[in-house]
Design an enzyme around this catalytic site. Structure first.
Site, mmCIF file in Angstrom:
data_model
loop_
_atom_site.group_PDB
_atom_site.id
_atom_site.type_symbol
_atom_site.label_atom_id
_atom_site.label_comp_id
_atom_site.label_asym_id
_atom_site.label_seq_id
_atom_site.Cartn_x
_atom_site.Cartn_y
_atom_site.Cartn_z
ATOM 1 N N GLU A 171 1.502 6.276 -7.253
ATOM 2 C CA GLU A 171 0.446 7.230 -7.604
ATOM 3 C C GLU A 171 0.942 8.664 -7.494
ATOM 4 O OE1 GLU A 171 -2.940 6.352 -5.179
ATOM 5 O OE2 GLU A 171 -3.568 4.680 -6.460
ATOM 6 N N GLU A 222 0.838 -1.201 0.000
ATOM 7 C CA GLU A 222 0.000 0.000 0.000
ATOM 8 C C GLU A 222 0.876 1.255 0.000
ATOM 9 O OE1 GLU A 222 -3.170 1.782 -0.789
ATOM 10 O OE2 GLU A 222 -3.628 -0.240 -0.093
#
Length: 158
Positions: free
Chosen positions: A74, A67
């Site tokens: 991102e 994560e």
């Protein structure tokens, strides 16, 4: 030697800043942290042995690390390609897919570690008999929902 220790401590500080960023900004990271909390509670209740604890902790670390990497990917894509592009979409989607793979695998690990009907029944009976424990569990669930879905820091990200 002193400067080496200073650089090392700064690297730990920066790493913790990355984790803190995910806690503040990434709902999915907070979901994984909440699942971690309940998995650890259940592991204590189940009385996992050392190898089971090792598997659980490695699985948790893998999901959280993925994560964190997803967030990093991102951020880089968003910074260098603010407009939507097919390459940016591929990078972001595959990073999210990697997290999904790890999360699904972690469910398999959870079933392997925690599917003990006699212990789960004992936990259920304990919660039915001890109203305070049940209320504490419900309170933690309400707090967990607030932690996951509560307001994020609304300041502009840098």
């Amino acid at each position: 030697m002193k400067s080496e220790l200073r650089r090392l401590s700064k690297s730990f500080f920066y790493a913790l800043q990355g984790v803190w960023h995910c806690i503040c900004w990434e709902r999915n990271f907070r979901i994984h942290l909440t699942a971690t909390f309940y998995a650890l509670l259940l592991a204590v209740w189940m009385g996992l042995d050392a190898s089971e604890w090792a598997l659980l902790l490695l699985t948790i670390a893998l999901v959280l690390a993925m994560e964190l990497l997803n967030t990093a990917i991102e951020a880089v894509v968003n910074r260098h390609s603010p407009q939507r592009t097919s390459w940016g979409k591929i990078a972001k989607d595959t990073a999210a897919g990697a997290v999904l793979c790890c999360a699904v695998a972690s469910l398999g690990v959870a079933v392997a570690l925690f599917w003990r009907p006699e212990r789960l029944k004992a936990l259920w009976e304990f919660l039915r008999a001890d109203r305070l424990a049940l209320l504490l569990l419900l309170a933690t669930l309400i707090l967990a929902l607030g932690f996951i879905f509560g307001p994020e820091n609304k300041k502009e990200r840098k």
